[in-house]
Write a protein that holds these residues in place. Structure first.
Motif, short mmCIF file in Angstrom:
data_model
loop_
_atom_site.label_atom_id
_atom_site.label_comp_id
_atom_site.label_asym_id
_atom_site.label_seq_id
_atom_site.Cartn_x
_atom_site.Cartn_y
_atom_site.Cartn_z
N VAL A 1 -28.52 -24.47 13.55
CA VAL A 1 -29.12 -23.14 13.43
C VAL A 1 -28.79 -22.28 14.64
O VAL A 1 -28.56 -21.07 14.52
CB VAL A 1 -30.65 -23.26 13.24
CG1 VAL A 1 -31.32 -21.90 13.29
CG2 VAL A 1 -30.97 -23.96 11.92
N GLY A 2 -28.74 -22.89 15.81
CA GLY A 2 -28.46 -22.14 17.03
C GLY A 2 -27.14 -21.40 16.99
O GLY A 2 -27.05 -20.25 17.42
N VAL B 1 -31.25 -17.66 8.60
CA VAL B 1 -31.69 -17.71 10.00
C VAL B 1 -33.10 -17.13 10.14
O VAL B 1 -33.93 -17.66 10.90
CB VAL B 1 -30.70 -16.96 10.91
CG1 VAL B 1 -31.25 -16.85 12.33
CG2 VAL B 1 -29.35 -17.68 10.92
N LYS B 2 -33.39 -16.08 9.41
CA LYS B 2 -34.73 -15.49 9.47
C LYS B 2 -35.78 -16.49 9.02
O LYS B 2 -36.85 -16.60 9.63
CB LYS B 2 -34.79 -14.23 8.61
CG LYS B 2 -36.15 -13.54 8.64
CD LYS B 2 -36.18 -12.30 7.77
CE LYS B 2 -37.55 -11.64 7.81
NZ LYS B 2 -37.61 -10.42 6.97
N ALA B 3 -35.48 -17.24 7.97
CA ALA B 3 -36.42 -18.26 7.50
C ALA B 3 -36.60 -19.37 8.53
O ALA B 3 -37.65 -20.02 8.57
CB ALA B 3 -35.94 -18.85 6.18
N CYS B 4 -35.60 -19.57 9.36
CA CYS B 4 -35.66 -20.58 10.42
C CYS B 4 -36.15 -19.98 11.73
O CYS B 4 -35.70 -20.36 12.82
CB CYS B 4 -34.28 -21.22 10.62
SG CYS B 4 -33.75 -22.24 9.23
N THR B 5 -37.06 -19.03 11.65
CA THR B 5 -37.60 -18.37 12.82
C THR B 5 -39.11 -18.24 12.66
O THR B 5 -39.60 -17.77 11.64
CB THR B 5 -37.00 -16.97 13.01
OG1 THR B 5 -35.57 -17.05 12.96
CG2 THR B 5 -37.41 -16.38 14.36
N LEU C 1 -37.00 -20.18 17.53
CA LEU C 1 -36.19 -20.69 16.43
C LEU C 1 -36.74 -22.01 15.92
O LEU C 1 -37.11 -22.89 16.70
CB LEU C 1 -34.74 -20.88 16.88
CG LEU C 1 -33.99 -19.62 17.30
CD1 LEU C 1 -32.60 -19.98 17.82
CD2 LEU C 1 -33.89 -18.63 16.15
N LEU C 2 -36.79 -22.14 14.60
CA LEU C 2 -37.15 -23.39 13.94
C LEU C 2 -35.84 -24.11 13.63
O LEU C 2 -35.23 -23.91 12.57
CB LEU C 2 -37.94 -23.10 12.67
CG LEU C 2 -38.28 -24.27 11.74
CD1 LEU C 2 -39.03 -25.36 12.47
CD2 LEU C 2 -39.05 -23.79 10.54
N ARG C 3 -35.42 -24.95 14.55
CA ARG C 3 -34.09 -25.56 14.46
C ARG C 3 -34.18 -26.84 13.63
O ARG C 3 -34.23 -27.94 14.18
CB ARG C 3 -33.54 -25.80 15.85
CG ARG C 3 -33.37 -24.50 16.63
CD ARG C 3 -32.51 -24.67 17.84
NE ARG C 3 -31.19 -25.17 17.50
CZ ARG C 3 -30.10 -25.00 18.24
NH1 ARG C 3 -30.19 -24.29 19.36
NH2 ARG C 3 -28.95 -25.51 17.89
N ILE C 4 -34.21 -26.68 12.32
CA ILE C 4 -34.44 -27.81 11.44
C ILE C 4 -33.40 -28.91 11.61
O ILE C 4 -33.68 -30.08 11.34
CB ILE C 4 -34.50 -27.36 9.97
CG1 ILE C 4 -33.20 -26.67 9.55
CG2 ILE C 4 -35.69 -26.44 9.75
CD1 ILE C 4 -33.14 -26.32 8.06
N SER D 1 -45.42 -22.47 16.62
CA SER D 1 -44.06 -22.83 17.05
C SER D 1 -44.07 -23.81 18.21
O SER D 1 -43.12 -24.56 18.40
CB SER D 1 -43.29 -21.56 17.45
OG SER D 1 -43.80 -21.01 18.64
N ASP D 2 -45.15 -23.81 19.00
CA ASP D 2 -45.22 -24.71 20.15
C ASP D 2 -45.32 -26.18 19.73
O ASP D 2 -45.17 -27.07 20.57
CB ASP D 2 -46.43 -24.36 21.02
CG ASP D 2 -47.74 -24.54 20.28
OD1 ASP D 2 -48.07 -23.70 19.43
OD2 ASP D 2 -48.46 -25.53 20.56
#
Length: 712
Positions: A241-242, A280-284, A290-293, A438-439
């Motif tokens: 994702v990054g 990418v928006k869904a992974c945020t 960022l939600l780096r699945i 997110s934390d």
């Protein structure tokens, strides 16, 4: 929350100026010039020097700062820029390592990322500066024309997966053609720029696309696809994702450059940007994290995370997404909170102190990325009228996605973000967190047990199958644990354990069930065996404190990074974390262990040491054994089940293991939303489960290695 403005970015940048003198060096070959960090000719130091030039150039034009300070900043910025140009192959002196830089696949990246800084300070460049910059740009563009081919491939280990570098190389060629239309090869730059850009966000269907760019159909430019059909990216050989963010960030730099300079941006700049941005928006998370699945092999919440800032500005301006400003606001607050916790002006001086001690080269690069990316927000929000709020930002917009190549399933629904990815950064990884926390997100071997040998263990990506169904998914497969760096002469890399995992995201918007089974395949010295292995970050992002609660009024408050091992067993099969995430041991153990390492263990993934660490995390295990010694082949080291649920009452779920034959495993799980049966076949033959009356199959089958879910 206040609107996002240029001034808020400036306020986040200026404390770093107190730290900057530590990183500046006078050039020994020309004392009138300065360099940042190590000043070497390698690409990271070169980029870092360009990064800091651009940030200081932006600050030197900030009306919020006193004129005297702005003049000083302008002088330092020009000195750094002149060092970069003087040490290039077209320049007159070597860099600190005695070499010049340039003519490399990544040599122009620093030039792309600093382009807004050149614009900010352009009126202060001398005639000599302008000539040196022109010579540099034309030299790099000629090299790209004559020496560097355009390549693309979906596989990260092929050596040809080049989405982001195709974009920045296309960007430098386009900017050279636009800035220097009198250059003898300007038309050639423009033509190859089109080819690079069209092979950046490239998709399998592009091979038959008749849309015309620069006078030719897209299919004639197409050399390969860098993204899967579902827009995942296998960069660095995992679902990255990054680097999807990095691709969009480079499009942003080119977009705003054209807009500021009055150039007509070519349509290929925007091709597929919407498609990639949706994923990418869904992974945020809402706060911008960022939600780096698929995980991350770099320092947590630094490099790619910072380059989300230009991406968000691009999404707001070019793609018309009003929600992007909300991401900006949230991330800017996180950046400022970490900087304030350091107390010395640095961005990472406390959390990444171990990295600074191991690699000054790496650490100074990370600091430069942070200040550079803040400068995009400061500059572009000063120059352009961009959306600054999101009046109706959805808390958790529903999203479901899967990807065959990466064995990935991903849901955002209810109050949770849930995923499992087999082809992830450090082996298979799951995530189940509340949508607003997110934390709590981490992915280093997360939600999948570990069998850790004494010799640099690593899990392979694994073989898998998955099914996405309304409101949920199944994902199951097998991977192996390997010793990557054995010490004996003639001793090769080998696998020592086979690990089977199955997970189900229930159609209740919050819960994931897991079953796992692992057996030794080769004798090895095993340091730790950990079932479940839920990583729970406990660092500055959550205030350095977690509260764990168990039935019977048991409450344990634990600070992050205790400085010594502080593991403890909880006499319960269930545990609440901060009242936001609940974990349950379904079978395999009636207790849970909170494993507390002595220091940060979230690692920067490297083939060889020394290891570097970037985040502290507690670890919740339903099975935990340490100091196991030599373990023989055939030994079953993991056989358990567990569940994770976002929110909800800790006492509510009822669960039990249902006995089955052989290596078939089945659990019943019931909460206020329903009652389910989840089974996994860890054997080598098809299995027929013993089902109660009324069980309705939701998804899956019980072929070898597969899983199934029924509702009662």
């Amino acid at each position: 929350m206040p609107k996002i403005t240029s001034s808020r970015y400036i306020e986040a940048m200026t404390p770093w100026l107190d730290k900057l003198p530590e990183y500046l060096r006078q050039c020994e070959f020309d004392p009138s010039l300065s360099c940042y960090g190590t000043g070497e000719s390698a690409h990271w130091p070169t980029q870092s020097n360009c990064n800091v030039f651009a940030a200081l150039a932006v600050l030197s034009e900030a009306p919020e700062l006193p004129e005297k300070q702005r003049l000083e900043l302008r002088g330092t910025a020009l000195s750094l820029l002149r060092y970069a140009m003087a040490t290039h192959v077209t320049g007159r002196i070597p860099a600190t390592d005695g070499k010049s830089w340039g003519h490399h696949w990544i040599s122009v990246l620093g030039l792309e990322r600093m382009s807004h800084g050149v614009n900010a300070i352009r009126e202060h460049l001398t005639e000599g500066d302008c000539t040196a910059l022109r010579n540099l740009m034309i030299s790099e563009s000629d090299w790209l024309l004559d020496e560097y081919p355009v390549e693309a491939d979906m596989l990260g280990n092929s050596g040809r997966n080049k989405p982001e570098s195709n974009i920045w190389n296309g960007g430098i060629l386009l900017r050279t053609a636009l800035d220097y239309p009198d250059a003898p090869r300007a038309a050639e730059y423009r033509e190859k720029a089109t080819k690079f850009l069209l092979n950046g966000l490239s998709h399998p269907l592009d091979a038959a696309d008749e849309t015309r760019y620069n006078g030719r159909p897209a299919r004639e430019y197409h050399v390969g696809f860098n993204f899967t059909p579902n827009w995942s990216l296998d960069h660095h050989w995992y679902l990255n994702v990054g680097y999807m963010v990095i691709c969009l960030s480079n499009l942003a730099m080119l977009h705003f450059y054209c807009r500021e300079r009055g150039f007509e941006p070519p349509p290929e700049l925007y091709r597929h940007a919407d498609d990639l941005w949706r994923l990418v928006k869904a992974c945020t998370f809402r706060d911008g994290r960022l939600l780096r699945i698929g995980g991350d092999t770099r320092a947590r919440y630094t490099y790619c995370q910072n380059y989300a800032i230009p991406m968000w500005l691009f999404a707001a301006d070019a793609l018309g997404d009003r929600d992007a400003a909300e991401f900006e606001k949230g991330w800017l607050d996180i950046v400022r909170r970490e900087a304030a916790a350091n107390g010395d002006g640095g961005f990472y001086s406390r959390r990444l102190a171990q990295i600074a001690g191991v690699s000054y080269y790496y650490f100074t690069r990370l600091e430069s990325d942070a200040v550079l990316c803040l400068s995009y927000g400061a500059y572009w929000r000063r120059k352009f009228a961009l959306p600054d709020d999101s009046p109706e930002f959805p808390v958790n917009p529903p999203f479901s996605w899967q990807d065959e190549y990466h064995g990935a399933t991903f849901l955002r629904d209810g109050n949770a973000a849930r995923s499992f990815v087999w082809h992830a950064a450090q082996g298979p990884a799951g995530v189940c967190v509340p949508a607003d926390r997110s934390d709590m997100a981490e992915w280093q071997n997360n939600l999948r047990g570990e069998i850790r040998s004494s010799c640099t263990p690593q899990s392979t990506h694994g073989r898998s199958s998955h099914t996405l169904f309304p409101g949920g998914f199944l994902n199951s497969g097998v991977s192996e644990w390997e010793e990557r760096n054995p010490q004996g002469e003639g001793e090769g890399v080998y696998a020592y354990a086979r690990h089977r995992t199955a997970c189900a995201a229930l159609p209740d918007g919050k819960t994931m069930l897991f079953l796992e089974y692992a057996v030794m395949t080769k004798e090895a010295t095993i340091d730790e065996i950990k079932g479940m292995s839920l990583k729970m970050p406990n660092d500055l992002f959550n205030g350095g404190k977690r509260v764990y609660r168990a039935p019977g009024n048991v409450e344990i408050e634990l600070p992050g990074n205790p400085g010594s091992t502080d593991s403890r067993t909880v006499s319960s099969d269930r545990l609440s974390i901060d009242g936001a995430l609940n974990v349950y041991s379904l079978y395999g153990s009636d207790t849970l262990t909170i494993r507390r390492p002595a220091s940060r263990e979230i690692v920067i993934h490297r083939k060889n040491g020394p290891w570097m660490y970037s985040l502290y995390a507690d670890e919740i295990c339903n099975t935990y054994r340490s100091g196991c010694g030599r373990v023989r082949p055939g030994t079953v080291v993991l056989d358990g089940g567990y569940a994770v649920a976002a929110g909800g009452e800790l006492e509510t779920p009822v669960f039990r293991r249902l006995p089955q034959n052989g290596l078939l495993r089945m659990v019943e799980f019931r909460n206020e939303s329903g009652r389910w049966l989840f089974a996994a076949n860890f054997g080598e033959e098809a299995a027929a489960p013993q089902l109660p009356a009324g069980a309705a199959l939701l998804a899956g089958s019980l072929k070898p290695g597969r899983a199934a879910l029924w509702q009662l």
